[in-house]
Design a protein around this motif. Structure first.
Motif, PDB file in Angstrom:
ATOM      1  N   MET A   1       0.842  -1.194   0.000  1.00 37.91           N
ATOM      2  CA  MET A   1       0.000   0.000   0.000  1.00 37.91           C
ATOM      3  C   MET A   1       0.877   1.243   0.000  1.00 37.91           C
ATOM      4  SD  MET A   1      -2.997   1.021   2.728  1.00 37.91           S
ATOM      5  CE  MET A   1      -3.986   2.481   2.477  1.00 37.91           C
ATOM      6  N   ALA A   2       0.585   2.195  -0.927  1.00 35.76           N
ATOM      7  CA  ALA A   2       1.379   3.419  -1.025  1.00 35.76           C
ATOM      8  C   ALA A   2       1.203   4.280   0.219  1.00 35.76           C
ATOM      9  CB  ALA A   2       0.970   4.201  -2.267  1.00 35.76           C
ATOM     10  N   LYS A   3       2.272   4.949   0.622  1.00 40.84           N
ATOM     11  CA  LYS A   3       2.212   5.819   1.784  1.00 40.84           C
ATOM     12  C   LYS A   3       1.558   7.145   1.399  1.00 40.84           C
ATOM     13  CE  LYS A   3       6.317   3.830   3.959  1.00 40.84           C
ATOM     14  NZ  LYS A   3       7.701   4.076   4.432  1.00 40.84           N
ATOM     15  N   GLY A   4       0.560   7.576   2.177  1.00 43.99           N
ATOM     16  CA  GLY A   4      -0.146   8.814   1.889  1.00 43.99           C
ATOM     17  C   GLY A   4       0.560  10.015   2.466  1.00 43.99           C
ATOM     18  N   LYS A   5      -0.013  11.193   2.236  1.00 40.37           N
ATOM     19  CA  LYS A   5       0.598  12.446   2.684  1.00 40.37           C
ATOM     20  C   LYS A   5       0.656  12.552   4.203  1.00 40.37           C
ATOM     21  CE  LYS A   5      -1.755  16.171   3.197  1.00 40.37           C
ATOM     22  NZ  LYS A   5      -2.444  17.456   3.027  1.00 40.37           N
ATOM     23  N   LEU A   6      -0.160  11.766   4.902  1.00 46.19           N
ATOM     24  CA  LEU A   6      -0.183  11.845   6.366  1.00 46.19           C
ATOM     25  C   LEU A   6       0.588  10.702   7.019  1.00 46.19           C
ATOM     26  CD1 LEU A   6      -3.899  12.930   7.003  1.00 46.19           C
ATOM     27  CD2 LEU A   6      -1.859  14.368   6.758  1.00 46.19           C
ATOM     28  N   HIS A   7       1.397   9.990   6.243  1.00 46.29           N
ATOM     29  CA  HIS A   7       2.170   8.878   6.802  1.00 46.29           C
ATOM     30  C   HIS A   7       3.035   9.351   7.969  1.00 46.29           C
ATOM     31  CE1 HIS A   7       4.431   5.180   7.046  1.00 46.29           C
ATOM     32  NE2 HIS A   7       5.553   5.879   7.007  1.00 46.29           N
ATOM     33  N   GLY A   8       2.973   8.624   9.075  1.00 44.06           N
ATOM     34  CA  GLY A   8       3.760   8.951  10.249  1.00 44.06           C
ATOM     35  C   GLY A   8       3.116   9.962  11.176  1.00 44.06           C
ATOM     36  N   LYS A   9       1.947  10.484  10.807  1.00 43.53           N
ATOM     37  CA  LYS A   9       1.304  11.532  11.598  1.00 43.53           C
ATOM     38  C   LYS A   9       0.374  10.948  12.661  1.00 43.53           C
ATOM     39  CE  LYS A   9       3.047  14.879   9.082  1.00 43.53           C
ATOM     40  NZ  LYS A   9       4.135  15.732   9.624  1.00 43.53           N
ATOM     41  N   THR A  10       0.372  11.597  13.822  1.00 43.87           N
ATOM     42  CA  THR A  10      -0.581  11.292  14.886  1.00 43.87           C
ATOM     43  C   THR A  10      -1.594  12.420  14.942  1.00 43.87           C
ATOM     44  OG1 THR A  10       1.059  10.058  16.163  1.00 43.87           O
ATOM     45  CG2 THR A  10      -0.861  10.895  17.361  1.00 43.87           C
ATOM     46  N   ILE A  11      -2.867  12.077  14.778  1.00 41.66           N
ATOM     47  CA  ILE A  11      -3.912  13.081  14.603  1.00 41.66           C
ATOM     48  C   ILE A  11      -5.042  12.837  15.593  1.00 41.66           C
ATOM     49  CG2 ILE A  11      -5.616  14.025  12.977  1.00 41.66           C
ATOM     50  CD1 ILE A  11      -3.718  13.116  10.717  1.00 41.66           C
ATOM     51  N   ILE A  12      -5.475  13.904  16.244  1.00 47.16           N
ATOM     52  CA  ILE A  12      -6.625  13.856  17.150  1.00 47.16           C
ATOM     53  C   ILE A  12      -7.816  14.507  16.461  1.00 47.16           C
ATOM     54  CG2 ILE A  12      -7.590  14.650  19.342  1.00 47.16           C
ATOM     55  CD1 ILE A  12      -4.782  14.695  20.484  1.00 47.16           C
ATOM     56  N   VAL A  13      -8.970  13.844  16.519  1.00 48.60           N
ATOM     57  CA  VAL A  13     -10.216  14.424  16.018  1.00 48.60           C
ATOM     58  C   VAL A  13     -11.254  14.343  17.125  1.00 48.60           C
ATOM     59  CG1 VAL A  13     -12.014  14.362  14.259  1.00 48.60           C
ATOM     60  CG2 VAL A  13      -9.681  13.663  13.661  1.00 48.60           C
ATOM     61  N   THR A  14     -11.780  15.478  17.542  1.00 47.64           N
ATOM     62  CA  THR A  14     -12.885  15.482  18.503  1.00 47.64           C
ATOM     63  C   THR A  14     -14.206  15.503  17.730  1.00 47.64           C
ATOM     64  OG1 THR A  14     -13.125  17.895  18.748  1.00 47.64           O
ATOM     65  CG2 THR A  14     -11.440  16.808  20.099  1.00 47.64           C
ATOM     66  N   GLY A  15     -15.262  15.092  18.402  1.00 44.27           N
ATOM     67  CA  GLY A  15     -16.541  14.979  17.697  1.00 44.27           C
ATOM     68  C   GLY A  15     -16.440  14.000  16.547  1.00 44.27           C
ATOM     69  N   ALA A  16     -15.728  12.888  16.799  1.00 41.92           N
ATOM     70  CA  ALA A  16     -15.335  11.983  15.715  1.00 41.92           C
ATOM     71  C   ALA A  16     -16.362  10.908  15.396  1.00 41.92           C
ATOM     72  CB  ALA A  16     -14.010  11.303  16.083  1.00 41.92           C
ATOM     73  N   SER A  17     -17.424  10.810  16.157  1.00 40.36           N
ATOM     74  CA  SER A  17     -18.320   9.662  16.005  1.00 40.36           C
ATOM     75  C   SER A  17     -19.362   9.832  14.913  1.00 40.36           C
ATOM     76  CB  SER A  17     -19.029   9.369  17.340  1.00 40.36           C
ATOM     77  OG  SER A  17     -19.868  10.464  17.700  1.00 40.36           O
ATOM     78  N   ALA A  18     -19.541  11.061  14.404  1.00 42.65           N
ATOM     79  CA  ALA A  18     -20.602  11.291  13.422  1.00 42.65           C
ATOM     80  C   ALA A  18     -20.278  12.520  12.578  1.00 42.65           C
ATOM     81  CB  ALA A  18     -21.955  11.472  14.121  1.00 42.65           C
ATOM     82  N   GLY A  19     -21.070  12.727  11.542  1.00 39.81           N
ATOM     83  CA  GLY A  19     -20.964  13.945  10.748  1.00 39.81           C
ATOM     84  C   GLY A  19     -19.609  14.135  10.104  1.00 39.81           C
ATOM     85  N   ILE A  20     -19.172  15.404  10.023  1.00 43.17           N
ATOM     86  CA  ILE A  20     -17.900  15.675   9.362  1.00 43.17           C
ATOM     87  C   ILE A  20     -16.732  15.105  10.158  1.00 43.17           C
ATOM     88  CG2 ILE A  20     -18.705  17.699   8.109  1.00 43.17           C
ATOM     89  CD1 ILE A  20     -17.254  19.442  10.133  1.00 43.17           C
ATOM     90  N   GLY A  21     -16.888  14.958  11.479  1.00 47.04           N
ATOM     91  CA  GLY A  21     -15.815  14.361  12.272  1.00 47.04           C
ATOM     92  C   GLY A  21     -15.522  12.944  11.829  1.00 47.04           C
ATOM     93  N   ARG A  22     -16.560  12.162  11.661  1.00 46.18           N
ATOM     94  CA  ARG A  22     -16.404  10.770  11.215  1.00 46.18           C
ATOM     95  C   ARG A  22     -15.752  10.724   9.832  1.00 46.18           C
ATOM     96  NH1 ARG A  22     -18.989   6.171  13.012  1.00 46.18           N
ATOM     97  NH2 ARG A  22     -19.072   4.416  11.551  1.00 46.18           N
ATOM     98  N   HIS A  23     -16.179  11.608   8.944  1.00 44.63           N
ATOM     99  CA  HIS A  23     -15.622  11.613   7.591  1.00 44.63           C
ATOM    100  C   HIS A  23     -14.179  12.124   7.584  1.00 44.63           C
ATOM    101  CE1 HIS A  23     -19.093  10.306   5.270  1.00 44.63           C
ATOM    102  NE2 HIS A  23     -19.852  11.018   6.082  1.00 44.63           N
ATOM    103  N   MET A  24     -13.841  13.041   8.483  1.00 42.87           N
ATOM    104  CA  MET A  24     -12.448  13.484   8.564  1.00 42.87           C
ATOM    105  C   MET A  24     -11.547  12.350   9.047  1.00 42.87           C
ATOM    106  SD  MET A  24     -12.446  17.502   9.728  1.00 42.87           S
ATOM    107  CE  MET A  24     -13.567  17.368  11.118  1.00 42.87           C
ATOM    108  N   VAL A  25     -12.030  11.567   9.984  1.00 39.43           N
ATOM    109  CA  VAL A  25     -11.257  10.410  10.455  1.00 39.43           C
ATOM    110  C   VAL A  25     -11.027   9.436   9.302  1.00 39.43           C
ATOM    111  CG1 VAL A  25     -11.300   8.387  11.971  1.00 39.43           C
ATOM    112  CG2 VAL A  25     -12.034  10.616  12.850  1.00 39.43           C
TER     113      VAL A  25
END
Length: 267
Positions: A1-25
């Motif tokens: 699998m090719a490495k994406g632009k966020l390879h190696g990144k640790t990312i926090i998303v709040t409000g992650a269970s639904a809506g745009i938060g879920r899609h951002m995750v």
């Protein structure tokens, strides 16, 4: 699998269970993020999202933290644990938030306080907890989800608009404070999005019917936000028509209110 632009990144998303938060995750996982820290009130929904991502992306670690962002004591404890558990935090996406549309004189004090606690104080507290870590790293990206409503208030959204105006003011001030510390700060100002947000904000559905032609998909918002990670993007504003309307409102508020008063009162 090719490495994406966020390879190696640790990312926090709040409000992650639904809506745009879920899609951002989902979009962060698609772009190769190494670790996703997902935060929301519903542990069940977070676990389902984790399982979904686990089946699609082998190399992404997803860690679940159930939390009510409006509970500042619980937030402090959770983010203190996160600070110690992860060597770096590359991106914080402050997405948690909600609105209730009503005439101001009909708004309950509890609703007003809860909106302020979640939309403003929780967002500030999460940022405050992680800012020293990003400063020590010499880099990081903070993305705050505000709203077009923070630029152009309309009837029945006075409290919600006030909270989002506060998010914008905070974001602009913070950007100036940390620009020389390697930390990027971006505001996201969407108009109405096709999510469950309006089940709480507009239970009768009147507002959705009136603005449906301007509503944007959560997928398109998520794609634009994730594409901005690591860039110096100051703001993301969409859709264009509402952004243009907000610009006109800022320049000619009296004229816009006079000409478009009926359009603004659609809730």
């Amino acid at each position: 699998m090719a490495k994406g632009k966020l390879h190696g990144k640790t990312i926090i998303v709040t409000g992650a269970s639904a809506g745009i938060g879920r899609h951002m995750v989902r979009e962060c996982a698609k772009q190769g993020a190494s670790t996703l820290i997902i935060i929301a009130r519903s542990e069940d929904k977070l676990e389902r999202l984790k399982a979904e991502l686990g089946m699609q992306y082998d190399e992404v670690t997803v860690d679940v933290y159930p939390l009510d962002i409006g509970n500042l004591e619980a937030l402090q404890n959770t983010f203190e644990a996160i600070k110690w558990q992860y060597s770096t935090i590359d991106v914080l996406i402050n997405n948690a938030g909600f609105g209730i549309f009503s005439l101001f004189e009909e708004a309950s004090f509890l609703d007003m306080k809860t909106m302020l606690d979640v939309n403003v104080l929780g967002m500030m507290a999460a940022t405050r907890m992680l800012l020293p870590k990003m400063r020590q790293q010499g880099e990081g990206h903070i993305i705050n989800v505000a709203s077009i409503a923070g630029k152009m208030a309309t009837p029945k959204s006075s409290v919600y608009s006030a909270t989002k105006a506060a998010v914008l003011g905070f974001t602009n001030g913070l950007r100036s404070e940390v620009r020389r510390q390697g930390i990027k700060v971006t505001a996201v100002n969407p108009g109405p999005i096709k999510t469950n947000f309006f089940k709480i904000a507009d239970p009768e559905g009147n507002y959705v019917k009136n603005v449906e032609r301007w509503m944007v998909s959560p997928e398109s918002v998520a794609e634009k936000v994730v594409a901005a990670i690591g860039t110096n993007k100051r703001e993301i504003n969409l859709p264009f028509a509402m952004h243009a309307g907000a610009k006109l409102y800022q320049m000619f508020p009296r004229t816009v209110e006079k000409i478009a008063g009926g359009l603004l009162n659609k809730k």
